[in-house]
Scaffold this active site. Structure first.
Site, mmCIF file in Angstrom:
data_model
loop_
_atom_site.group_PDB
_atom_site.id
_atom_site.type_symbol
_atom_site.label_atom_id
_atom_site.label_comp_id
_atom_site.label_asym_id
_atom_site.label_seq_id
_atom_site.Cartn_x
_atom_site.Cartn_y
_atom_site.Cartn_z
ATOM 1 N N SER A 191 -8.160 58.558 75.118
ATOM 2 C CA SER A 191 -8.605 57.340 75.806
ATOM 3 C C SER A 191 -8.106 57.227 77.247
ATOM 4 O O SER A 191 -8.891 56.844 78.127
ATOM 5 C CB SER A 191 -8.202 56.105 74.996
ATOM 6 N N LYS A 210 -6.493 47.997 63.895
ATOM 7 C CA LYS A 210 -7.744 47.292 64.169
ATOM 8 C C LYS A 210 -7.870 45.964 63.408
ATOM 9 O O LYS A 210 -8.408 45.001 63.943
ATOM 10 C CB LYS A 210 -8.945 48.196 63.860
ATOM 11 N N ASP A 228 -17.031 50.273 68.365
ATOM 12 C CA ASP A 228 -17.236 51.548 67.658
ATOM 13 C C ASP A 228 -18.697 51.741 67.252
ATOM 14 O O ASP A 228 -19.270 52.817 67.431
ATOM 15 C CB ASP A 228 -16.357 51.621 66.394
ATOM 16 N N GLY A 243 -18.129 56.789 52.812
ATOM 17 C CA GLY A 243 -16.871 56.109 53.134
ATOM 18 C C GLY A 243 -17.073 54.621 53.302
ATOM 19 O O GLY A 243 -18.157 54.164 53.728
ATOM 20 N N GLY A 303 -14.277 52.531 54.596
ATOM 21 C CA GLY A 303 -13.064 52.047 55.250
ATOM 22 C C GLY A 303 -13.383 51.292 56.526
ATOM 23 O O GLY A 303 -14.504 50.786 56.709
ATOM 24 N N ALA A 348 -13.865 52.227 59.630
ATOM 25 C CA ALA A 348 -14.920 52.757 60.506
ATOM 26 C C ALA A 348 -16.298 52.360 59.978
ATOM 27 O O ALA A 348 -17.177 51.975 60.760
ATOM 28 C CB ALA A 348 -14.794 54.270 60.618
ATOM 29 N N LEU A 373 -17.984 61.107 62.040
ATOM 30 C CA LEU A 373 -17.266 60.261 62.998
ATOM 31 C C LEU A 373 -15.997 60.953 63.497
ATOM 32 O O LEU A 373 -15.533 60.691 64.597
ATOM 33 C CB LEU A 373 -16.869 58.914 62.379
ATOM 34 N N TYR A 427 -13.736 64.065 64.947
ATOM 35 C CA TYR A 427 -14.043 65.124 65.913
ATOM 36 C C TYR A 427 -12.840 66.056 66.010
ATOM 37 O O TYR A 427 -11.707 65.653 65.724
ATOM 38 C CB TYR A 427 -14.399 64.544 67.297
ATOM 39 N N GLY A 465 -17.856 63.249 66.246
ATOM 40 C CA GLY A 465 -17.682 61.936 66.845
ATOM 41 C C GLY A 465 -17.151 61.894 68.266
ATOM 42 O O GLY A 465 -16.755 60.818 68.737
HETATM 43 P P1 NDP Z 1 -9.932 54.430 56.531
HETATM 44 O O1 NDP Z 1 -8.616 54.954 56.139
HETATM 45 O O2 NDP Z 1 -10.123 52.980 56.762
HETATM 46 O O3 NDP Z 1 -11.023 54.846 55.403
HETATM 47 C C1 NDP Z 1 -11.056 56.152 54.931
HETATM 48 C C2 NDP Z 1 -12.281 56.349 54.049
HETATM 49 O O4 NDP Z 1 -12.362 57.744 53.736
HETATM 50 C C3 NDP Z 1 -12.223 55.603 52.704
HETATM 51 O O5 NDP Z 1 -13.532 55.193 52.384
HETATM 52 C C4 NDP Z 1 -11.737 56.699 51.738
HETATM 53 O O6 NDP Z 1 -12.181 56.501 50.415
HETATM 54 C C5 NDP Z 1 -12.429 57.899 52.320
HETATM 55 N N1 NDP Z 1 -11.809 59.199 52.008
HETATM 56 C C6 NDP Z 1 -10.653 59.706 52.484
HETATM 57 N N2 NDP Z 1 -10.451 60.962 52.037
HETATM 58 C C7 NDP Z 1 -11.521 61.261 51.261
HETATM 59 C C8 NDP Z 1 -11.900 62.404 50.510
HETATM 60 N N3 NDP Z 1 -11.147 63.512 50.482
HETATM 61 N N4 NDP Z 1 -13.067 62.375 49.828
HETATM 62 C C9 NDP Z 1 -13.853 61.265 49.853
HETATM 63 N N5 NDP Z 1 -13.543 60.139 50.551
HETATM 64 C C10 NDP Z 1 -12.390 60.145 51.238
HETATM 65 O O7 NDP Z 1 -10.362 55.298 57.809
HETATM 66 P P2 NDP Z 1 -11.331 54.838 58.996
HETATM 67 O O8 NDP Z 1 -12.522 54.211 58.378
HETATM 68 O O9 NDP Z 1 -10.573 54.083 60.012
HETATM 69 O O10 NDP Z 1 -11.724 56.244 59.686
HETATM 70 C C11 NDP Z 1 -12.648 57.124 59.085
HETATM 71 C C12 NDP Z 1 -12.960 58.268 60.041
HETATM 72 O O11 NDP Z 1 -13.658 57.801 61.190
HETATM 73 C C13 NDP Z 1 -11.723 59.008 60.554
HETATM 74 O O12 NDP Z 1 -12.014 60.393 60.545
HETATM 75 C C14 NDP Z 1 -11.613 58.517 61.998
HETATM 76 O O13 NDP Z 1 -10.987 59.481 62.824
HETATM 77 C C15 NDP Z 1 -13.091 58.359 62.356
HETATM 78 N N6 NDP Z 1 -13.330 57.438 63.492
HETATM 79 C C16 NDP Z 1 -13.898 57.941 64.636
HETATM 80 C C17 NDP Z 1 -14.178 57.134 65.714
HETATM 81 C C18 NDP Z 1 -14.800 57.722 66.943
HETATM 82 O O14 NDP Z 1 -14.824 57.046 67.999
HETATM 83 N N7 NDP Z 1 -15.347 58.931 66.893
HETATM 84 C C19 NDP Z 1 -13.856 55.706 65.695
HETATM 85 C C20 NDP Z 1 -13.285 55.253 64.426
HETATM 86 C C21 NDP Z 1 -13.027 56.098 63.388
HETATM 87 P P3 NDP Z 1 -11.401 55.499 49.418
HETATM 88 O O15 NDP Z 1 -11.786 54.113 49.843
HETATM 89 O O16 NDP Z 1 -11.918 55.844 48.076
HETATM 90 O O17 NDP Z 1 -9.938 55.785 49.600
#
Ligand code: NDP
Length: 277
Positions: A19, A68, A105, A130, A132, A134, A218, A220, A242
């Site tokens: 950033s 966040k 985002d 997913g 979470g 994002a 998402l 990278y 991403g």
């Molecule tokens: P969170 O920790 O909030 O959520 C993670 C999610 O991934 C959950 O749904 C989790 O499932 C799932 N998960 C994790 N490991 C596995 C696996 N091995 N198999 C299946 N599902 C899995 O993370 P975020 O939502 O904050 O981030 C997600 C991604 O987005 C990251 O890679 C982050 O770097 C990327 N990102 C990129 C951005 C960009 O500008 N390019 C901006 C924001 C995020 P469960 O709920 O079952 O645990």
């Protein structure tokens, strides 16, 4: 402190954040006199750190993992998209002294898909992997593009169901676990899990991607992520990560802070070139 306008990204970890580089590039491009730095801020002293930042003349902040949701709670007012996503990645000092929270985002992703990669969402069947933070940020802006439907698949099905319920008023959205995807196919598959960060893949069944469909991770990295590699194997028309979203969400935050919209094509070219060299 310098007399330049101060901006920063808070998060933990933060050392590898791109950033500062992105915002310094935008500042130079648009002739804005500002400073932007990365600060290691874990969840515990978040509120104090943000209070101190604005008390010392800070004008705007980005917040990344794991802050966040805390930033969402901190903001005095929120944009509609931030309100809905329950996560804020951008805080902006307003002229009345209040702090506005936004989530850039989702619009960053949509801009990268449409403007940079000519992937349209209107009338398309979109699968989001997913449920979470994002996913929360991207669903609303994707719905604004009027896809035919959105399906959210998650390991923990309850989280996907919650998201589908929260966003149901904005468009067709359903939720399921990974095994329930068998027999379905999509125009665009977006990986919003954090699996790529450990070079892992969600448990994806065969045949999910329609002919001429595209995939977007998402996450990278300098090397193709596990999901980007999977997408190539599925014959995806485009298989993207991403980096472009990261740059476009920053461009949107920059616009919110400075009222000037930077252009991202040159920076995307520079950062893309660095990772293939
Ligand atoms: P969170 O920790 O909030 O959520 C993670 C999610 O991934 C959950 O749904 C989790 O499932 C799932 N998960 C994790 N490991 C596995 C696996 N091995 N198999 C299946 N599902 C899995 O993370 P975020 O939502 O904050 O981030 C997600 C991604 O987005 C990251 O890679 C982050 O770097 C990327 N990102 C990129 C951005 C960009 O500008 N390019 C901006 C924001 C995020 P469960 O709920 O079952 O645990």
């Amino acid at each position: 402190m310098s007399d330049k306008d101060q901006y920063a990204v808070f998060g933990s970890p933060i050392k590898h954040s791109k950033s500062p580089r992105i915002h310094q590039f935008f500042a130079k491009q648009t002739h804005q006199d500002l400073e932007y730095r990365a600060v290691l801020v874990p969840a515990e002293p978040f509120e104090q750190a943000v209070n101190d930042f604005f008390a010392q003349g800070g004008r705007g902040l980005n917040c990344t993992v794991p802050l966040k949701e805390l930033a969402w709670a901190y903001a005095d007012k929120k944009t509609e998209r931030a309100e809905l996503s329950k996560a804020v990645n951008t805080l902006a000092l307003q002229s009345d002294g209040s702090i506005l929270g936004d989530n850039t985002d989702g619009i960053g992703l949509v801009t990268d898909l449409k403007k940079n990669n000519a992937i349209q969402l209107k009338g398309k069947r979109v699968l989001i992997l997913g449920a979470g933070g994002a996913s929360r940020g991207i669903i609303g802006p994707i719905q604004d593009e009027l896809p035919e439907s959105i399906t959210v698949a998650n390991r923990t099905i309850g989280k996907a169901l919650n998201l589908a319920t929260e966003f149901a008023h904005k468009g067709a959205i359903s939720a399921c676990g990974y095994t329930e995807l068998a027999g379905l196919s999509f125009d665009l598959i977006i990986n919003a899990t954090s699996a790529s960060l450990s070079d892992d893949l969600p448990p994806l069944v065969e045949g999910l991607l329609k002919e001429q469909g595209s995939c977007y991770d998402l996450a990278y990295a300098n090397e193709p992520t596990a999901f980007v590699r999977w997408a190539h194997e599925q014959g995806a028309l485009k298989s993207l990560d991403g980096l472009g979203m990261l740059i476009e969400q920053a461009a949107e935050a920059f616009y919110l802070w400075r009222g000037v919209r930077p252009t991202s094509a040159e920076l995307i070219g520079v950062l893309e070139a660095e990772r293939v060299s």
